[in-house]
Design an enzyme around this catalytic site. Structure first.
Site, PDB file in Angstrom:
ATOM      1  N   MET A  42       0.845  -1.196   0.000  1.00 30.64           N
ATOM      2  CA  MET A  42       0.000   0.000   0.000  1.00 30.64           C
ATOM      3  C   MET A  42       0.874   1.237   0.000  1.00 30.64           C
ATOM      4  O   MET A  42       1.843   1.316   0.754  1.00 30.64           O
ATOM      5  CB  MET A  42      -0.904   0.020   1.235  1.00 30.64           C
ATOM      6  N   ASP A  44       0.148   5.669  -1.585  1.00 26.87           N
ATOM      7  CA  ASP A  44      -0.704   6.859  -1.565  1.00 26.87           C
ATOM      8  C   ASP A  44      -2.197   6.598  -1.449  1.00 26.87           C
ATOM      9  O   ASP A  44      -2.753   5.769  -2.180  1.00 26.87           O
ATOM     10  CB  ASP A  44      -0.512   7.672  -2.847  1.00 26.87           C
ATOM     11  N   ARG A 166       1.279  14.259 -12.874  1.00 29.10           N
ATOM     12  CA  ARG A 166       0.477  13.182 -12.297  1.00 29.10           C
ATOM     13  C   ARG A 166      -0.345  13.636 -11.089  1.00 29.10           C
ATOM     14  O   ARG A 166      -0.241  14.767 -10.636  1.00 29.10           O
ATOM     15  CB  ARG A 166       1.371  12.019 -11.903  1.00 29.10           C
ATOM     16  N   ASP A 167      -1.157  12.700 -10.614  1.00 30.25           N
ATOM     17  CA  ASP A 167      -1.923  12.812  -9.368  1.00 30.25           C
ATOM     18  C   ASP A 167      -3.026  13.866  -9.444  1.00 30.25           C
ATOM     19  O   ASP A 167      -3.057  14.820  -8.654  1.00 30.25           O
ATOM     20  CB  ASP A 167      -0.995  13.119  -8.180  1.00 30.25           C
ATOM     21  N   TRP A 306       9.159   6.365   1.370  1.00 31.63           N
ATOM     22  CA  TRP A 306       9.921   5.650   0.352  1.00 31.63           C
ATOM     23  C   TRP A 306      11.336   5.330   0.852  1.00 31.63           C
ATOM     24  O   TRP A 306      11.913   6.062   1.651  1.00 31.63           O
ATOM     25  CB  TRP A 306      10.004   6.480  -0.922  1.00 31.63           C
TER      26      TRP A 306
END
Length: 498
Positions: A42, A44, A166-167, A306
């Site tokens: 899992m 974001d 992105r996002d 990360w």
């Protein structure tokens, strides 16, 4: 009957080798009341929304491994109260040319009893430079479980800004839809947030650069969110590549916000504050918010970071979400974060202190299931230290009254996180422990620390010998998230093929 049929079906599929039995998910680090994947990876949070009076939360999910994200899907869960969660089948698979390299992060807009999903499709370009490309895609659902991808995807080609755009976070204002996208430009050296508009959710026009790095705020701005709160607009995002400054920006990547004023007619955002970190612990990244039916702005974040090798990966899962937190804005421009009220309904029994033979005057509480809430009230003019842990795995939370600083130290390399905070009178801490995580809320929630730790046995809570507190209470918290594992894994698999 249905449950028996499912188990028989799984057994037959296993016997014929159609599916294989994956690693069971162990319970030692799996959260009791924080949302985590039923198995696998899992990261974001995505698509945080309210649909049919239930909260839906999607997330980046690799169902095939707990060790790496690789080609991510959209995992899915729902809740009536943001505390009790139910795992749902995987919502989006990487099964189209524009998302074959992963269904990356995005958001959900609920309108006319339909979920409208916007996400970034990732394409891997082997042997090419750049090696990836990003495409913005659109999907819908009328039942909140099954999703249909738009036949005309992608909706924003953005050929000139690949691969790092992105996002998408989408909202509606008046008759117009708006979208913010994270982006890297200037040869991937500077981050920024772009603003788009649309009248139909399909055709999008770039309106402005909402804000951008001045050279000190990183090379990529991920997971942007933009909303009005307390008379100000909040640009919430996760910049990558920000250098540490003293106690600030100690994590690999950061998450924080800029306050400002915004004009919908000119699409201009005018910052009125510097970038401020949202949380001061080790493990908060990639936030997303929702405005719920009660008018609350709720935020959730990935409780991990990360390039960390946490031991939970060996147990069949990686990653979890923070407690959902209600956001308000203080008079001095600080985002106040409070755990949603529903968490109180999950409280179990009140614990009473045990005597410690090593420190006769200290009080010790034992969380046998490693899940509980701790409340501490003390004199804000005196130092204070609290220990939370099991055996050699100890986290200390301390307050230095002279310096006006709070420190969380989980030991080991890079164990310390610290920030300035001075209570107005009485010191108040509210702390949530859940198997492998700690969330600390200082005062009214003006300062928070969120960090992972990995105790093997029951968790002890005790004040340091010289510390004094006016009030300490410890409550167990019951399990509100089903434990992941083999059964859930194949249930989701069968829902997909069925």
């Amino acid at each position: 009957m249905a449950d028996t049929f499912l188990k028989l079906t799984v057994t037959l599929l296993l016997s014929f080798g159609i599916i294989t039995e994956g690693q069971d998910v162990k319970d030692r680090y799996y959260p009791r009341y924080h949302l985590a994947p039923p198995y696998g990876w899992m990261n974001d949070p995505n698509g945080f929304s309210v649909f049919n009076n239930e909260y839906h939360l999607f997330y980046q999910h690799n169902p095939n491994s707990s060790f790496t994200s690789t080609v991510v899907h959209w995992g899915h869960a729902k809740s009536p109260d943001l505390v009790h969660w139910e795992h749902l089948p995987i919502a989006l698979y990487p099964d189209q040319w524009y998302d074959a390299g992963g269904v990356f992060s995005g958001s959900t807009l609920v309108e006319n009893d339909t979920m409208h999903v916007f996400y970034t499709g990732n394409i891997n370009l082997e042997g090419q430079t750049p090696s990836t490309a990003n495409k913005q895609a659109y999907a819908t659902s009328t039942d909140g479980v099954t999703f249909t991808k738009y036949a005309g995807n992608p909706i924003i080609p953005a050929e000139d800004r690949q691969p790092n755009i992105r996002d998408p976070k989408v909202w509606k204002h008046g008759d117009t839809y708006y979208m913010v996208l994270g982006n890297s430009y200037n040869n991937d050296t500077l981050g920024r947030v772009l603003l788009y508009s649309s009248t139909d959710k399909i055709s999008w026009k770039e309106e402005s650069i909402l804000d951008q790095s001045n050279g000190t705020m990183g090379y990529m701005w991920e997971c942007p969110d933009f909303f009005e709160l307390g008379g100000k607009f909040v640009l919430l995002f996760s910049p990558q590549g920000v250098a540490a400054e003293g106690d600030k920006y100690q994590n690999l990547y950061q998450t924080g916000y800029i306050l400002g004023d915004f004009d919908y007619s000119t699409h201009k955002f005018t910052p009125t504050s510097e970038f401020k970190e949202l949380d001061h612990g080790h493990d908060v990244y990639a936030t997303q918010t929702v405005l719920d039916n009660d008018g609350r702005r709720i935020v959730v974040a990935w409780m991990d970071m990360w390039e960390r090798n946490y031991p939970e990966s060996n147990d069949g899962f990686t990653g979890l979400m923070t407690l959902p937190r209600e956001l308000t804005l203080s008079s001095d421009g600080i985002l106040i974060q409070k755990p949603v009220e529903g968490i109180s309904r999950a409280k179990g029994r009140t614990l009473f202190p045990f005597k410690s033979y090593r420190h006769r005057q200290s009080r010790m509480y034992i969380l046998r299931n490693k899940a509980g809430e701790i409340n501490v009230h003390a004199d804000g003019s005196e130092d204070l230290k609290l220990y939370i842990g099991s055996g050699p795995v100890q986290v200390s939370i301390s307050y230095d009254a002279d310096k006006g600083q709070v420190t969380l130290d989980r030991g080991g390399t890079d164990g310390i996180r610290r920030t300035e905070w001075k209570p107005d009178g009485q010191l108040k801490w509210r702390i949530f422990v859940d198997a492998s995580s700690i969330e600390l809320f200082c005062g009214e929630g003006e300062v928070t620390f969120t960090s992972r730790f990995f105790p093997e046995g029951p968790v002890e809570v005790r004040l340091a010998q010289q510390s004094r507190a006016e009030h300490v209470s410890v409550h167990e918290i019951q399990r509100t998230v089903p434990h992941g594992g083999y059964y859930n894994k194949h249930w989701c698999f069968l829902c997909h093929i069925g």
